[in-house]
Design a protein around this motif. Structure first.
Motif, PDB file in Angstrom:
ATOM      1  N   UNK A  56       9.398   4.753  13.392  1.00 44.64           N
ATOM      2  CA  UNK A  56       9.389   5.074  11.961  1.00 44.64           C
ATOM      3  C   UNK A  56       8.113   4.562  11.303  1.00 44.64           C
ATOM      4  N   UNK A  57       7.695   3.359  11.647  1.00 50.77           N
ATOM      5  CA  UNK A  57       6.464   2.808  11.066  1.00 50.77           C
ATOM      6  C   UNK A  57       5.238   3.592  11.516  1.00 50.77           C
ATOM      7  N   UNK A  58       5.240   4.049  12.767  1.00 58.60           N
ATOM      8  CA  UNK A  58       4.107   4.841  13.242  1.00 58.60           C
ATOM      9  C   UNK A  58       4.011   6.145  12.453  1.00 58.60           C
ATOM     10  N   UNK A  59       5.143   6.788  12.194  1.00 57.99           N
ATOM     11  CA  UNK A  59       5.137   8.016  11.397  1.00 57.99           C
ATOM     12  C   UNK A  59       4.576   7.758  10.006  1.00 57.99           C
ATOM     13  N   UNK A  60       4.893   6.605   9.440  1.00 58.24           N
ATOM     14  CA  UNK A  60       4.377   6.263   8.114  1.00 58.24           C
ATOM     15  C   UNK A  60       2.903   5.859   8.173  1.00 58.24           C
ATOM     16  N   UNK A  61       2.576   4.938   9.066  1.00 62.91           N
ATOM     17  CA  UNK A  61       1.236   4.356   9.090  1.00 62.91           C
ATOM     18  C   UNK A  61       0.145   5.367   9.441  1.00 62.91           C
ATOM     19  N   UNK A  62       0.505   6.398  10.204  1.00 62.19           N
ATOM     20  CA  UNK A  62      -0.488   7.396  10.602  1.00 62.19           C
ATOM     21  C   UNK A  62      -0.332   8.700   9.832  1.00 62.19           C
ATOM     22  N   UNK A  63       0.560   8.724   8.852  1.00 62.84           N
ATOM     23  CA  UNK A  63       0.815   9.942   8.096  1.00 62.84           C
ATOM     24  C   UNK A  63       0.138   9.965   6.743  1.00 62.84           C
ATOM     25  N   UNK A  64       0.384  11.033   6.014  1.00 58.73           N
ATOM     26  CA  UNK A  64      -0.291  11.211   4.733  1.00 58.73           C
ATOM     27  C   UNK A  64       0.259  10.290   3.646  1.00 58.73           C
ATOM     28  N   UNK A  65       1.407   9.632   3.886  1.00 60.34           N
ATOM     29  CA  UNK A  65       1.962   8.685   2.913  1.00 60.34           C
ATOM     30  C   UNK A  65       1.604   7.240   3.257  1.00 60.34           C
ATOM     31  N   UNK A  66       0.613   7.040   4.120  1.00 53.27           N
ATOM     32  CA  UNK A  66       0.295   5.704   4.609  1.00 53.27           C
ATOM     33  C   UNK A  66      -0.143   4.743   3.512  1.00 53.27           C
ATOM     34  N   UNK A  67      -0.657   5.265   2.397  1.00 53.24           N
ATOM     35  CA  UNK A  67      -1.082   4.397   1.294  1.00 53.24           C
ATOM     36  C   UNK A  67       0.076   3.994   0.388  1.00 53.24           C
ATOM     37  N   UNK A  68       1.237   4.610   0.610  1.00 61.03           N
ATOM     38  CA  UNK A  68       2.433   4.235  -0.140  1.00 61.03           C
ATOM     39  C   UNK A  68       3.220   3.176   0.611  1.00 61.03           C
ATOM     40  N   UNK A  69       4.285   2.674   0.015  1.00 60.14           N
ATOM     41  CA  UNK A  69       5.076   1.623   0.660  1.00 60.14           C
ATOM     42  C   UNK A  69       5.958   2.157   1.788  1.00 60.14           C
ATOM     43  N   UNK A  70       6.231   1.296   2.742  1.00 58.80           N
ATOM     44  CA  UNK A  70       7.246   1.556   3.770  1.00 58.80           C
ATOM     45  C   UNK A  70       8.404   0.619   3.474  1.00 58.80           C
ATOM     46  N   UNK A  71       9.543   1.187   3.127  1.00 65.45           N
ATOM     47  CA  UNK A  71      10.703   0.387   2.731  1.00 65.45           C
ATOM     48  C   UNK A  71      11.842   0.672   3.698  1.00 65.45           C
TER      49      UNK A  71
END
Length: 481
Positions: A179-194
């Motif tokens: 899940x973090x990889x999808x966030x960290x490498x995606x277009x929402x990476x500058x937003x929060x991961x909650x």
């Protein structure tokens, strides 16, 4: 008659160039090959070729670094990337720089030919560019097994989308890492991961945790509180252990997914939900649906893209790389360097790993911390594995292990594999099903498929036996023995 399409291949391995030339030539393509990126670039710059297949590592330049230059002058030219590096970062870099597809080496030749045919049949879409800095070599996921390669390719396709993803897998397989990889490498990476773990929050507080609450919404609500949806605004909301979500919260989550808005508990103002949803569970959601514990319509909303993480026992070829990764981490944290000899590594590969990668990580950290010698072998590994494995229950009366003892031992292992968390609901039915199927199958074999005699042996009504045969999908072969 139209001219055959031309495929340009760049790979410093002459054997691979020969095999691809033969395979693609048989399909009617014109093929030109080279072992250097510079030659490939000159062909592309001259307007030659209808499709490119390139390796990553070549003597003069990385194939990945060549892709942006190609896309700048010929944006519609499709590029297939091959690589023996076979990591998530390689797959992500290939996708973000505009590659049509990424294939790890060694690859299946039939699969590559299929990718080529699909590339010619698929309209090209421009790359949007996303992800961390391309030079960031930290690996969020470890492993080069075929199962992990497929996960890398799936993640690379998903990073530039907002598609809802459901990650399934046993406890300890790394669902939050994915899940973090999808966030960290995606277009929402500058937003929060909650992240929110549904199994760790009291059922009566889940809606407030998710959606927030207004002052006075319930006893103890002395001030307005933001929910996880608001905290994750513009980023990713990770719903871990989604199978433990209570029915009322499921209904509200479904409404958010359908309408894109929600209200705080006790509130009246609708708020837009600007988050990407990633859900995860170690439970069988299909089974929960059959038991009436999970909404089927919510399942289909969440399960737009399913990702199954394999247990460690299905990817034993990754164990050595995982061990080295955890040993390196331990050394970075100040522990002395350690290595594991071949006999010790073989013992690790034979272990069943009910706790999966998390269990392996804990074992490696324990080895790094407790032993003075630099090289650890079979004795140390087997000692730690034995210490971490609960002993089997004693047999009764000094006799051999009976059916009850066997069932009890397996259930102990099953409960141990869940660590501190309880198994999912429906355990009674699942255990009965596991016992019923072989019992009925073997009885039918013993009666040569005669259901009347089998029902008598089992002590069941014939109609009940027929229903069980149908429900358990048991094949009845008459006359067999």
């Amino acid at each position: 008659m139209s001219q055959p399409s031309t495929i340009l291949i760049a790979d410093d391995d002459n054997g691979i160039r020969t095999v691809l030339t033969q395979a693609l030539g048989r399909k009617g393509y014109e093929v030109r090959t080279t072992g250097h990126a510079a030659t490939l670039w000159s062909w592309v710059a001259a307007g030659e070729g209808d499709l490119v297949i390139t390796d990553v590592v070549m003597p003069d330049e990385s194939g990945l670094d060549l892709i942006p230059r190609i896309k700048k002058i010929r944006p519609d030219l499709r590029i297939i990337v091959m690589s023996a590096q076979s990591t998530l970062l390689t797959a992500v870099k290939a996708a973000e720089r505009g590659a049509f597809e990424y294939l790890p080496k060694p690859f299946d030749l039939g699969e590559l030919v299929g990718v080529v045919e699909r590339a010619f049949a698929t309209p090209q879409t421009p790359a949007t560019g996303a992800g961390r800095d391309a030079d960031d070599e930290r690996l969020p996921l470890i492993g080069r097994s075929p199962a992990m390669q497929e996960i890398y390719r799936t993640l690379a396709r998903l990073i530039n989308t907002d598609l809802t993803v459901t990650i399934t897998g046993e406890s300890g397989t790394g669902k939050e890492l994915v899940a973090r990889a999808l966030h960290d490498y995606g277009k929402r990476r500058n937003g929060p991961f909650v992240a929110i773990n549904m199994a760790a929050i009291p059922r009566e507080l889940i809606e407030s945790e998710l959606f927030g609450h207004e002052k006075g919404a319930f006893t103890g609500a002395n001030a307005r509180a933001l929910g996880r949806f608001e905290q994750a605004e513009g980023g990713t909301l990770f719903l871990d252990e989604i199978g433990d979500m209570p029915p009322d919260a499921q209904t509200r989550l479904l409404r958010v997914l359908q309408e894109g808005e929600y209200t705080r508990v006790g509130g009246r103002t609708a708020m837009r939900a600007n988050v990407r949803i990633i859900a995860a569970t170690h439970r069988d959601l299909s089974q929960l649906i059959r038991q009436g514990l999970f909404r089927e319509d919510l399942f289909y909303r969440l399960n737009v893209v399913p990702i199954r993480l394999p247990p460690l026992r299905e990817r034993v070829e990754d164990i050595a790389e995982l061990v080295q990764h955890f040993l390196d981490q331990a050394m970075e944290e100040g522990l002395p360097p350690k290595t594991i000899d071949p006999a010790g590594m073989a013992a690790l590969s034979r272990h069943r790993w009910p706790g999966n990668v998390r269990e392996l990580e804990n074992l490696v950290r324990r080895l790094a911390a407790l032993y003075n010698q630099e090289v650890l072998g079979l004795e140390e590994i087997e000692g730690e594995l034995a210490a971490a494995t609960p002993p089997p229950p004693p047999t009764r009366g000094g006799e051999g292990e009976g059916l009850g003892d066997l069932v009890e031992r397996n259930l102990r292992d099953y409960f141990s594999s869940h660590g501190n968390s309880l198994p999912p609901p429906g355990l009674y039915d699942r255990v009965l099903r596991e016992i019923e199927r072989p019992l009925i199958t073997l009885t039918l074999e013993a009666t040569r498929g005669n259901q009347i005699r089998a029902a008598q042996v089992l002590g069941l009504n014939r109609n009940t036996l027929r229903k069980k045969i149908r429900d358990l999908d048991i094949s009845v072969v008459r006359g067999a023995r």
